[in-house]
Design a protein around this motif. Structure first.
Motif, PDB file in Angstrom:
ATOM      1  N   ASP A  37       0.818  -1.207   0.000  1.00  0.00           N
ATOM      2  CA  ASP A  37       0.000   0.000   0.000  1.00  0.00           C
ATOM      3  C   ASP A  37       0.859   1.267   0.000  1.00  0.00           C
ATOM      4  OD1 ASP A  37      -2.636   1.311   0.217  1.00  0.00           O
ATOM      5  OD2 ASP A  37      -1.899   1.927   2.204  1.00  0.00           O
ATOM      6  N   GLN A  38       2.044   1.175   0.600  1.00  0.00           N
ATOM      7  CA  GLN A  38       2.964   2.314   0.656  1.00  0.00           C
ATOM      8  C   GLN A  38       3.805   2.446  -0.614  1.00  0.00           C
ATOM      9  OE1 GLN A  38       2.962   4.514   3.406  1.00  0.00           O
ATOM     10  NE2 GLN A  38       1.139   3.283   3.766  1.00  0.00           N
ATOM     11  N   GLY A  39       3.665   1.470  -1.528  1.00  0.00           N
ATOM     12  CA  GLY A  39       4.408   1.515  -2.785  1.00  0.00           C
ATOM     13  C   GLY A  39       5.702   0.720  -2.784  1.00  0.00           C
ATOM     14  N   TYR A  40       5.934  -0.055  -1.740  1.00  0.00           N
ATOM     15  CA  TYR A  40       7.162  -0.841  -1.628  1.00  0.00           C
ATOM     16  C   TYR A  40       6.880  -2.292  -2.044  1.00  0.00           C
ATOM     17  CZ  TYR A  40       8.914   3.137   1.027  1.00  0.00           C
ATOM     18  OH  TYR A  40       9.294   4.394   1.408  1.00  0.00           O
ATOM     19  N   ALA A  41       6.796  -2.512  -3.342  1.00  0.00           N
ATOM     20  CA  ALA A  41       6.459  -3.837  -3.866  1.00  0.00           C
ATOM     21  C   ALA A  41       7.530  -4.879  -3.539  1.00  0.00           C
ATOM     22  CB  ALA A  41       6.237  -3.769  -5.377  1.00  0.00           C
ATOM     23  N   GLY A  42       8.786  -4.476  -3.538  1.00  0.00           N
ATOM     24  CA  GLY A  42       9.872  -5.405  -3.210  1.00  0.00           C
ATOM     25  C   GLY A  42       9.810  -5.851  -1.758  1.00  0.00           C
ATOM     26  N   VAL A  43       9.595  -4.906  -0.855  1.00  0.00           N
ATOM     27  CA  VAL A  43       9.444  -5.231   0.564  1.00  0.00           C
ATOM     28  C   VAL A  43       8.214  -6.122   0.739  1.00  0.00           C
ATOM     29  CG1 VAL A  43       8.983  -4.279   2.866  1.00  0.00           C
ATOM     30  CG2 VAL A  43      10.635  -3.138   1.358  1.00  0.00           C
ATOM     31  N   SER A  82      -0.685  -3.201  15.001  1.00  0.00           N
ATOM     32  CA  SER A  82      -0.941  -2.070  14.108  1.00  0.00           C
ATOM     33  C   SER A  82       0.127  -1.989  13.016  1.00  0.00           C
ATOM     34  CB  SER A  82      -0.971  -0.768  14.904  1.00  0.00           C
ATOM     35  OG  SER A  82       0.274  -0.560  15.550  1.00  0.00           O
ATOM     36  N   ASP A  83      -0.242  -1.313  11.942  1.00  0.00           N
ATOM     37  CA  ASP A  83       0.688  -1.142  10.828  1.00  0.00           C
ATOM     38  C   ASP A  83       1.962  -0.438  11.295  1.00  0.00           C
ATOM     39  OD1 ASP A  83      -1.034  -2.267   8.985  1.00  0.00           O
ATOM     40  OD2 ASP A  83      -1.770  -0.348   8.228  1.00  0.00           O
ATOM     41  N   PRO A  84       3.076  -0.772  10.649  1.00  0.00           N
ATOM     42  CA  PRO A  84       4.313  -0.050  10.943  1.00  0.00           C
ATOM     43  C   PRO A  84       4.163   1.426  10.570  1.00  0.00           C
ATOM     44  CG  PRO A  84       4.747  -2.042   9.664  1.00  0.00           C
ATOM     45  CD  PRO A  84       3.273  -1.833   9.662  1.00  0.00           C
ATOM     46  N   SER A  85       4.985   2.248  11.170  1.00  0.00           N
ATOM     47  CA  SER A  85       4.953   3.679  10.855  1.00  0.00           C
ATOM     48  C   SER A  85       5.937   4.037   9.747  1.00  0.00           C
ATOM     49  CB  SER A  85       5.254   4.502  12.112  1.00  0.00           C
ATOM     50  OG  SER A  85       6.517   4.136  12.649  1.00  0.00           O
ATOM     51  N   SER A  86       6.845   3.108   9.432  1.00  0.00           N
ATOM     52  CA  SER A  86       7.870   3.350   8.408  1.00  0.00           C
ATOM     53  C   SER A  86       8.503   2.007   8.053  1.00  0.00           C
ATOM     54  CB  SER A  86       8.950   4.294   8.944  1.00  0.00           C
ATOM     55  OG  SER A  86       9.640   3.667  10.024  1.00  0.00           O
ATOM     56  N   ILE A  87       9.325   2.007   7.020  1.00  0.00           N
ATOM     57  CA  ILE A  87      10.059   0.786   6.659  1.00  0.00           C
ATOM     58  C   ILE A  87      11.002   0.413   7.795  1.00  0.00           C
ATOM     59  CG2 ILE A  87      11.799  -0.177   5.083  1.00  0.00           C
ATOM     60  CD1 ILE A  87       9.034  -0.104   3.851  1.00  0.00           C
ATOM     61  N   GLU A  92      12.084  -3.278  12.420  1.00  0.00           N
ATOM     62  CA  GLU A  92      12.287  -3.368  13.869  1.00  0.00           C
ATOM     63  C   GLU A  92      11.248  -4.307  14.473  1.00  0.00           C
ATOM     64  OE1 GLU A  92      12.075   0.686  15.236  1.00  0.00           O
ATOM     65  OE2 GLU A  92      14.214   1.031  14.909  1.00  0.00           O
ATOM     66  N   LYS A  93       9.997  -4.161  14.022  1.00  0.00           N
ATOM     67  CA  LYS A  93       8.918  -5.032  14.508  1.00  0.00           C
ATOM     68  C   LYS A  93       9.158  -6.480  14.085  1.00  0.00           C
ATOM     69  CE  LYS A  93       5.027  -1.839  14.845  1.00  0.00           C
ATOM     70  NZ  LYS A  93       3.573  -1.891  14.771  1.00  0.00           N
ATOM     71  N   LYS A 144      20.913  -2.754   6.873  1.00  0.00           N
ATOM     72  CA  LYS A 144      20.798  -2.079   5.580  1.00  0.00           C
ATOM     73  C   LYS A 144      20.003  -0.782   5.710  1.00  0.00           C
ATOM     74  CE  LYS A 144      21.223  -6.012   2.479  1.00  0.00           C
ATOM     75  NZ  LYS A 144      20.657  -6.729   1.330  1.00  0.00           N
ATOM     76  N   ILE A 145      18.919  -0.853   6.455  1.00  0.00           N
ATOM     77  CA  ILE A 145      18.095   0.347   6.639  1.00  0.00           C
ATOM     78  C   ILE A 145      18.865   1.402   7.424  1.00  0.00           C
ATOM     79  CG2 ILE A 145      15.998   1.218   7.761  1.00  0.00           C
ATOM     80  CD1 ILE A 145      14.729  -1.542   7.002  1.00  0.00           C
ATOM     81  N   LYS A 146      19.630   0.963   8.408  1.00  0.00           N
ATOM     82  CA  LYS A 146      20.454   1.900   9.189  1.00  0.00           C
ATOM     83  C   LYS A 146      21.447   2.619   8.266  1.00  0.00           C
ATOM     84  CE  LYS A 146      23.657   1.978  13.089  1.00  0.00           C
ATOM     85  NZ  LYS A 146      24.375   1.136  14.056  1.00  0.00           N
ATOM     86  N   ILE A 147      22.104   1.869   7.391  1.00  0.00           N
ATOM     87  CA  ILE A 147      23.052   2.465   6.442  1.00  0.00           C
ATOM     88  C   ILE A 147      22.338   3.441   5.514  1.00  0.00           C
ATOM     89  CG2 ILE A 147      24.517   1.944   4.437  1.00  0.00           C
ATOM     90  CD1 ILE A 147      25.271  -0.686   5.934  1.00  0.00           C
ATOM     91  N   ALA A 148      21.092   3.110   5.159  1.00  0.00           N
ATOM     92  CA  ALA A 148      20.306   3.981   4.271  1.00  0.00           C
ATOM     93  C   ALA A 148      19.801   5.230   4.985  1.00  0.00           C
ATOM     94  CB  ALA A 148      19.122   3.203   3.701  1.00  0.00           C
ATOM     95  N   GLY A 149      19.965   5.285   6.302  1.00  0.00           N
ATOM     96  CA  GLY A 149      19.529   6.467   7.052  1.00  0.00           C
ATOM     97  C   GLY A 149      18.523   6.173   8.141  1.00  0.00           C
ATOM     98  N   GLY A 150      18.188   4.909   8.318  1.00  0.00           N
ATOM     99  CA  GLY A 150      17.263   4.536   9.392  1.00  0.00           C
ATOM    100  C   GLY A 150      15.917   5.213   9.226  1.00  0.00           C
ATOM    101  N   GLU A 151      15.425   5.772  10.293  1.00  0.00           N
ATOM    102  CA  GLU A 151      14.126   6.444  10.282  1.00  0.00           C
ATOM    103  C   GLU A 151      14.143   7.654   9.348  1.00  0.00           C
ATOM    104  OE1 GLU A 151      10.532   5.946  10.823  1.00  0.00           O
ATOM    105  OE2 GLU A 151      11.664   4.748  12.262  1.00  0.00           O
TER     106      GLU A 151
END
Length: 183
Positions: A37-43, A82-87, A92-93, A144-151
């Motif tokens: 729904d957020q547009g992250y088809a790969g995730v 509940s849905d995550p607030s971000s990738i 983390e969840k 990987k997400i941390k390297i990409a900038g995390g939150e």
């Protein structure tokens, strides 16, 4: 003739774990739908595959309980959180869920050892190894997400991560496979 070879305690623990695996499938399914729904088809693809894997784990427990002559008890599963607030929050969840599941697996292993039920102890070793891989995979994704900038990851980094997850294999490289040549 009674063919049950599981104690009441172990049968309950295994049935409870079967339900946990079904719940895990629903969690992954829910997060996958959120990611799509957020547009992250790969995730989403990655998470949908993991939902399927969790359903397979559920079936392993079901089949084992039946093989040991005990009664399978199918119960309702809780709604996913509940849905995550971000990738970043999503993974983390996922990581925390896998750690919680590992602890549940360890509890069954400990119980089987205490009861000297070596068949169940042996059966659970596959799940011990599987949980090591699941935690390692979730931790790698968080890295990987941390390297990409995390939150604070920017859209181009999240886009690259999404494309990467589309092709990421479902199994993780674990320490037990490491050698001096291939750390």
């Amino acid at each position: 003739m009674n063919t049950n070879r599981l104690s009441k305690t172990l049968a309950k623990a295994l049935n409870d774990q079967m339900t946990k695996e079904a719940h895990a499938a629903q969690i992954y399914l829910s997060y996958a739908a959120w990611a799509d729904d957020q547009g992250y088809a790969g995730v989403a693809n990655f998470l949908f595959r993991h939902a399927h894997e969790e359903r397979n784990h559920m079936m392993k427990f079901l089949e084992y309980i039946l093989e040991r002559g005990a009664k399978v008890i199918v119960t309702a599963i809780p709604a996913p959180p509940s849905d995550p607030s971000s990738i970043n929050n999503c993974f983390e969840k996922v990581f925390q869920h896998e750690v919680d599941n590992t602890n549940a697996v360890y509890n069954i292993v400990n119980l089987a050892h205490e009861e000297r039920d070596w068949a169940t102890f042996n059966f659970m070793q596959w799940f011990v190894k599987e949980q090591l891989e699941e935690e390692t995979l979730a931790q790698t994704l968080m890295d990987k997400i941390k390297i990409a900038g995390g939150e604070n990851a920017k859209s181009d980094a999240l886009y690259a991560l999404d494309k990467d997850l589309e092709k990421t294999p479902d199994d993780a490289k674990t320490a037990e496979k490491a050698t001096e040549e291939k750390p």
